[in-house]
Structure formats: structure tokens, C-alpha cells
Design an enzyme around this catalytic site. Structure first.
Site, PDB file in Angstrom:
ATOM      1  N   ASP A  63      -9.688  -6.032  -1.413  1.00 23.40           N
ATOM      2  CA  ASP A  63     -10.652  -4.975  -1.112  1.00 23.40           C
ATOM      3  C   ASP A  63     -10.072  -4.203   0.071  1.00 23.40           C
ATOM      4  OD1 ASP A  63     -12.693  -3.432  -0.102  1.00 23.40           O
ATOM      5  OD2 ASP A  63     -14.244  -4.963  -0.329  1.00 23.40           O
ATOM      6  N   SER A 141      -7.992  14.815  -2.488  1.00 28.29           N
ATOM      7  CA  SER A 141      -8.838  15.575  -3.420  1.00 28.29           C
ATOM      8  C   SER A 141      -8.980  16.992  -2.889  1.00 28.29           C
ATOM      9  CB  SER A 141     -10.219  14.901  -3.469  1.00 28.29           C
ATOM     10  OG  SER A 141     -11.163  15.739  -4.089  1.00 28.29           O
ATOM     11  N   TYR A 154     -17.690  11.726   0.668  1.00 29.63           N
ATOM     12  CA  TYR A 154     -16.410  11.847  -0.039  1.00 29.63           C
ATOM     13  C   TYR A 154     -15.531  12.882   0.661  1.00 29.63           C
ATOM     14  CZ  TYR A 154     -13.207  12.086  -4.055  1.00 29.63           C
ATOM     15  OH  TYR A 154     -12.096  12.034  -4.863  1.00 29.63           O
ATOM     16  N   SER A 157     -14.273  11.618   4.005  1.00 27.68           N
ATOM     17  CA  SER A 157     -13.205  10.609   3.896  1.00 27.68           C
ATOM     18  C   SER A 157     -11.885  11.266   3.511  1.00 27.68           C
ATOM     19  CB  SER A 157     -13.592   9.531   2.875  1.00 27.68           C
ATOM     20  OG  SER A 157     -13.610  10.054   1.557  1.00 27.68           O
ATOM     21  N   LYS A 158     -11.912  12.280   2.660  1.00 26.25           N
ATOM     22  CA  LYS A 158     -10.658  12.906   2.222  1.00 26.25           C
ATOM     23  C   LYS A 158     -10.104  13.849   3.295  1.00 26.25           C
ATOM     24  CE  LYS A 158     -10.488  10.883  -1.847  1.00 26.25           C
ATOM     25  NZ  LYS A 158      -9.540   9.800  -2.126  1.00 26.25           N
TER      26      LYS A 158
HETATM   27  N1  LIG Z   1     -10.698  11.401 -11.109  1.00 27.46           N
HETATM   28  C1  LIG Z   1     -10.812  12.505 -10.396  1.00 27.46           C
HETATM   29  O1  LIG Z   1     -11.380  13.513 -10.861  1.00 27.46           O
HETATM   30  C2  LIG Z   1     -10.211  12.552  -9.018  1.00 27.46           C
HETATM   31  C3  LIG Z   1     -10.036  13.813  -8.428  1.00 27.46           C
HETATM   32  C4  LIG Z   1      -9.493  13.882  -7.163  1.00 27.46           C
HETATM   33  C5  LIG Z   1      -9.128  12.737  -6.501  1.00 27.46           C
HETATM   34  N2  LIG Z   1      -9.312  11.515  -7.086  1.00 27.46           N
HETATM   35  C6  LIG Z   1      -8.925  10.318  -6.335  1.00 27.46           C
HETATM   36  O2  LIG Z   1      -8.077   9.521  -7.127  1.00 27.46           O
HETATM   37  C7  LIG Z   1      -8.176   8.155  -6.698  1.00 27.46           C
HETATM   38  C8  LIG Z   1      -8.315   7.247  -7.909  1.00 27.46           C
HETATM   39  O3  LIG Z   1      -9.560   7.509  -8.512  1.00 27.46           O
HETATM   40  P1  LIG Z   1      -9.804   7.489 -10.092  1.00 27.46           P
HETATM   41  O4  LIG Z   1     -10.334   8.822 -10.432  1.00 27.46           O
HETATM   42  O5  LIG Z   1      -8.646   6.965 -10.804  1.00 27.46           O
HETATM   43  O6  LIG Z   1     -11.053   6.474 -10.133  1.00 27.46           O
HETATM   44  P2  LIG Z   1     -11.327   5.089 -10.891  1.00 27.46           P
HETATM   45  O7  LIG Z   1     -10.956   5.174 -12.321  1.00 27.46           O
HETATM   46  O8  LIG Z   1     -12.722   4.756 -10.536  1.00 27.46           O
HETATM   47  O9  LIG Z   1     -10.334   4.075 -10.166  1.00 27.46           O
HETATM   48  C9  LIG Z   1     -10.546   3.664  -8.836  1.00 27.46           C
HETATM   49  C10 LIG Z   1      -9.738   2.403  -8.583  1.00 27.46           C
HETATM   50  O10 LIG Z   1      -9.901   2.043  -7.202  1.00 27.46           O
HETATM   51  C11 LIG Z   1     -10.276   0.671  -7.132  1.00 27.46           C
HETATM   52  N3  LIG Z   1     -11.072   0.456  -5.933  1.00 27.46           N
HETATM   53  C12 LIG Z   1     -12.274   1.000  -5.616  1.00 27.46           C
HETATM   54  N4  LIG Z   1     -12.688   0.512  -4.443  1.00 27.46           N
HETATM   55  C13 LIG Z   1     -11.741  -0.352  -4.008  1.00 27.46           C
HETATM   56  C14 LIG Z   1     -11.609  -1.192  -2.871  1.00 27.46           C
HETATM   57  N5  LIG Z   1     -12.560  -1.257  -1.929  1.00 27.46           N
HETATM   58  N6  LIG Z   1     -10.492  -1.956  -2.764  1.00 27.46           N
HETATM   59  C15 LIG Z   1      -9.524  -1.932  -3.719  1.00 27.46           C
HETATM   60  N7  LIG Z   1      -9.596  -1.148  -4.812  1.00 27.46           N
HETATM   61  C16 LIG Z   1     -10.699  -0.388  -4.954  1.00 27.46           C
HETATM   62  C17 LIG Z   1     -11.034   0.402  -8.437  1.00 27.46           C
HETATM   63  O11 LIG Z   1     -11.036  -0.989  -8.785  1.00 27.46           O
HETATM   64  P3  LIG Z   1     -12.163  -2.053  -8.283  1.00 27.46           P
HETATM   65  O12 LIG Z   1     -13.476  -1.360  -8.443  1.00 27.46           O
HETATM   66  O13 LIG Z   1     -11.973  -3.250  -9.124  1.00 27.46           O
HETATM   67  O14 LIG Z   1     -11.841  -2.342  -6.855  1.00 27.46           O
HETATM   68  C18 LIG Z   1     -10.189   1.200  -9.417  1.00 27.46           C
HETATM   69  O15 LIG Z   1      -9.065   0.461  -9.795  1.00 27.46           O
HETATM   70  C19 LIG Z   1      -9.352   8.102  -5.723  1.00 27.46           C
HETATM   71  O16 LIG Z   1      -8.872   8.058  -4.398  1.00 27.46           O
HETATM   72  C20 LIG Z   1     -10.077   9.404  -5.983  1.00 27.46           C
HETATM   73  O17 LIG Z   1     -10.782   9.865  -4.853  1.00 27.46           O
HETATM   74  C21 LIG Z   1      -9.858  11.406  -8.344  1.00 27.46           C
END
Ligand SMILES: NC(=O)c1ccc[n+]([C@@H]2O[C@H](COP(=O)([O-])OP(=O)(O)OC[C@H]3O[C@@H](n4cnc5c(N)ncnc54)[C@H](OP(=O)(O)O)[C@@H]3O)[C@@H](O)[C@H]2O)c1
Length: 271
Positions: A63, A141, A154, A157-158
Site C-alpha cells: 500500500d 493528470s 485529486y 494531489s496531482k
Molecule cells: N484512467 C484515466 O482516465 C486517468 C487519467 C489521468 C491520470 N490517470 C492516473 O493514472 C494512474 C493509474 O490509474 P488507472 O486509471 O489505471 O486506474 P485503475 O485501473 O484504478 O488502477 C489503479 C491501480 O493503482 C492501485 N492502487 C490504488 N491505490 C493503491 C495503494 N494505496 N497502494 C498501491 N496500489 C494502489 C490499484 O490496485 P489496488 O486497488 O489493489 O491497490 C490499481 O492497480 C493514476 O495515478 C491515475 O490518477 C488516470
């Protein structure tokens, strides 16, 4: 196979789904040694069921909001492979609620994972990345360039991640370490399902048509190319670029545009 990534040691946080998983699979495909972590270890194992047990893959339960977990993750990589070339701080969660209605623990939770998770992991990885003159990457982001309504935690944090990485890059300018943040546009993933509502519970639904968004695989390829080219920042979509530039030029007008955009989302908490 891409020569640049062959035999590189790469750590990726939050790789059980979405962008992190796609990054890890693409890096494995390119011949890298890949260490991944997430909180849900079973989900992490399932995500890599094809490669599970492979010598080039390390699965770790961590975590990132806990400094000791981040240290154990980096320690495990060093004891398995002895070095580290690339750290991708990807783990993250989102939220959707008005600040006026928000349980403050939601905002704290987002800072603990998105910001402090990046800080802790980077701190423990830094000496090894300095040695390898490698890369430190943050998955940020557009919310790190433009405050988004309903996403105070959000955006905070970013913005914090980007400020941290920019300051760190400047400190390291004579050391040959590459520091980059990437700002994906809307990308198909689980992030909107796990986004926290005002009371801290996951909203368990996405207001977007996920299959119409950029795929996590496409997003991962752009990020890996950015690492290879040692880019400073990556703003991945036209909509993202327009938002960043229009916000520099016409910030007041953008208040209205951004509000209207998010107010149209199904289930929007404001309109
Ligand atoms: N998808 C979008 O539209 C988008 C756009 C801009 C930026 N982002 C950024 O891209 C990154 C990845 O997001 P995603 O879109 O791929 O989301 P996602 O599919 O929800 O994946 C998030 C991953 O982070 C892990 N995670 C969450 N909290 C955690 C913690 N405390 N410790 C360790 N692992 C943790 C989750 O696994 P567990 O829950 O098992 O821990 C999961 O593997 C994020 O930083 C997000 O802000 C996403």
C-alpha cells in the site's frame, strides 16, 4: 522487441489494473525485468497469470500510502535484481464530490496515496536511480494543471506530484537522472469505479463510456516512448493540450468551460 528496455529493471506501483498493468505487460514484452505492486495481491496475481513465476517479474503486495510498504517494495527489488533503472509512480485513486459535502478523510486519503505514495517510493528508490542514471516518472493528470470541480483532492494531489517532481528534477540536474510526469487524458480503466464519493465509499460506476476512451495499452506505449526519449512532461491528448494552454491564456473563461463540461456528466454532484 524494443532494445532500450531490454534487461532494464523497472518498478511500477499500482499495476493490478488499467495503465499500470498495461505498462508492466508492455515492458515485459520489451524484455525488461518488471516489479509491480498493489494492495490487492490476488488481483495483482490474476493480472499477470500468464507471466506469474517468470524470473523477469516480481509481484509485491504494498500500500503506497504506507512508507514501510514502499521501502519493502524497493528492498525486494534490490535483493532480487541488485539495481533499479526506472521507477513509475502510477498507483492512484480518484474522487467525485463537492468539497462542501466532502468527508475530509477522502481528501487526506487521496493525498496519502497519490502524493505521499509517490514521495515515499521515490525516496527509497532514489539512491539506486542516481546510481543507474535512470528515470523517475509520475503518472499525473490534466487535473495537475487545472483544478477540476468535484475533484478537489485529486487535483490537489496531482498538482503536488508535479511540484514535487519539478523541484526534484531541478535538484538532480547535474546527475543525469531523468524525471518526467505524464498527464494522460481520459483512459479506459477502473479509476472511475473506485473513485471515492463524499462519504469515502467507492462510487462503483463510471459516468463515461469507457470503451470510447484511449485504451490503457495505447497510453502505456506513449509513456514508455516518453521514458525512452527522456521527455520532461507528456500531455497525451489534444483535449489535454488545449485545456492546459487555454487555462494559461484565459483562466477565468476556463472556470466556466470546465464547470460546464463536468456538470454534463451523468450523476454530476453539481449543476
Ligand atoms: N484512467 C484515466 O482516465 C486517468 C487519467 C489521468 C491520470 N490517470 C492516473 O493514472 C494512474 C493509474 O490509474 P488507472 O486509471 O489505471 O486506474 P485503475 O485501473 O484504478 O488502477 C489503479 C491501480 O493503482 C492501485 N492502487 C490504488 N491505490 C493503491 C495503494 N494505496 N497502494 C498501491 N496500489 C494502489 C490499484 O490496485 P489496488 O486497488 O489493489 O491497490 C490499481 O492497480 C493514476 O495515478 C491515475 O490518477 C488516470
Amino acid at each position: 522487441m524494443d532494445y532500450f528496455f531490454k534487461n532494464k529493471m523497472i518498478a511500477i506501483t499500482g499495476a493490478s489494473s488499467g495503465i499500470g498493468k498495461a505498462l508492466a505487460l508492455a515492458a515485459l514484452e520489451k524484455g525488461a525485468n518488471v516489479a509491480v505492486c498493489a494492495r490487492n495481491f490476488e488481483k495483482l496475481q490474476n493480472a499477470f497469470s500468464q507471466d506469474k513465476g517468470a524470473d523477469r517479474l516480481l509481484l509485491f503486495k504494498a500500500d503506497v500510502s504506507k512508507a514501510e510498504d514502499c521501502k519493502s517494495f524497493i528492498d525486494a527489488i534490490l535483493s532480487k535484481w541488485g539495481s533499479l533503472d526506472i521507477l513509475i509512480n502510477n498507483a492512484g485513486i480518484s474522487m467525485r464530490a463537492m468539497f462542501a459535502d466532502l468527508d475530509l478523510n477522502v481528501l487526506k486519503n487521496l493525498m496519502d496515496i497519490n502524493f505521499w505514495g509517490t514521495v515515499y517510493t521515490t525516496k527509497f528508490a532514489l539512491p539506486f536511480i542516481q546510481k543507474s542514471k535512470g528515470s523517475i516518472v509520475g503518472i499525473s493528470s490534466i487535473a495537475g494543471y487545472r483544478g477540476l470541480p468535484g475533484r478537489t483532492g485529486y487535483s490537489s494531489s496531482k498538482f503536488a506530484v508535479q511540484g514535487f517532481l519539478e523541484a526534484l528534477r531541478t535538484e538532480l540536474r547535474k546527475e543525469g537522472v531523468h524525471v518526467m510526469w505524464a498527464a494522460p487524458g481520459f483512459t479506459a480503466s477502473n479509476i472511475r469505479n473506485t473513485a471515492l464519493a463524499a462519504d469515502g465509499n467507492a462510487q462503483k460506476e463510471t459516468p463515461l463510456e469507457e470503451d470510447k476512451l484511449m485504451s490503457a495499452e495505447q497510453c502505456a506505449e506513449i509513456i514508455l516512448k516518453g521514458i525512452e526519449k527522456r521527455k520532461r512532461t507528456l500531455i497525451m491528448t489534444l483535449q489535454g493540450k488545449a485545456t492546459v494552454w487555454m487555462n494559461k491564456l484565459f483562466p477565468k473563461w476556463m472556470d466556466k468551460m470546465v464547470f460546464n463540461h463536468f456538470a454534463k456528466e451523468p450523476g454530476s454532484p453539481f449543476n
